[in-house]
Design a protein around this motif. Structure first.
Motif: not given
Length: 274
Positions: A134-135, A184-185, A141-142, A110-111
């Protein structure tokens, strides 16, 4: 009455002498203007709003110098999907348009520069996310999604799907899509099997999970180098694979420059899928 009149006369004389001594430091009472008021339709003078800041300015100068600029992609030409109850399978989008597609898998690294890079590049990107990867920080990421990147499906736990049962594959594919949709909807409609390994069961399970198409690739990127399966340049319609790895910045810039060198522009993968 005589004394009162004399007092008022003396007071007036003092006020007049003070006014003369102070000059323009005492403002006279404004007089009503005889000029008509400005017309309601007259345009007032308004200062021009400052131009929006270039998102590239948020990057270090050495990164800005390595980032090419692209023209907008052309209107997409839709592919044809199977009508036999399976998801489509593509390693290249069949098009003559001068476009290529940037796809990034997993999500372990996660840069902190990723969002700034995405904004500065201003190109379409599809993120095929693994739920387990991603947890620990789904918000990262959002933030990438807010730059315009789209979230797509890469299973829950990244198993090799080829040869596994329909139930196992469906659990991984449907479960990944469901969890990403909640986070993420929007539930993904595109899928990449881990490692690209798949069989007929994979494409059937993907279809049954609501995935329209699944994808392989024509180029990969690692440690700042683009590796080609065919030839030495990116070709129209090619799908390029990246990962969220420690050399993410170098990988991303290498992909952009390979696309630019080929005379292509990045396009949105989703736009080509009916």
């Amino acid at each position: 009455m005589g004394l009162s009149r004399a007092y008022r006369t003396a007071t007036m004389a003092v006020l007049l002498s003070v006014t003369a001594a102070c000059g323009n430091r005492i403002s006279p009472v404004p007089q009503a203007s005889s000029a008509p008021p400005p017309s309601a339709s007259a345009s007032p003078t308004v200062e021009s709003a400052p131009l929006a800041a270039d998102p590239r300015a948020a990057l270090p100068a050495n990164l800005r110098a390595r980032m090419p600029r692209f023209a907008p992609p052309p209107p997409a030409t839709k592919v044809t999907l199977p009508a036999n109850g399976t998801a489509g399978w593509f390693s290249r989008i069949p098009t003559d348009q001068k476009v290529a597609f940037i796809t990034i898998d997993d999500g372990w690294e996660k840069n902190p520069l990723a969002a700034r890079l995405f904004r500065a590049a201003n190109v379409p990107i599809a993120l095929f996310l693994e739920v387990n990867a991603i947890s620990d920080n789904p918000g990262h990421f959002r933030e990438l999604q807010a730059t315009g990147a789209t979230i797509q499906n890469h299973t829950i736990s990244h198993p090799v799907l080829k040869g596994r049962s329909y139930a196992f594959q469906k659990h991984e594919i449907c479960g990944g899509a469901d969890q990403l949709g909640r986070l993420y909807g929007k539930r993904p409609t595109l899928f990449r099997p881990p490692g690209g390994a798949h069989d007929a069961t994979t494409l059937r399970a993907a279809h049954d999970c609501g995935m329209k198409a699944a994808f392989f690739w024509k180029e990969t990127t690692h440690k700042g180098k683009v590796r080609f399966q065919e030839g030495t340049t990116v070709r129209p319609g090619d799908i390029i694979l990246m990962h969220f790895r420690p050399r993410f910045v170098d990988d991303f810039l290498a992909v952009l420059n390979a696309i630019h060198k080929a005379g292509l522009t990045p396009a949105r993968l989703e736009d080509y899928i009916p």
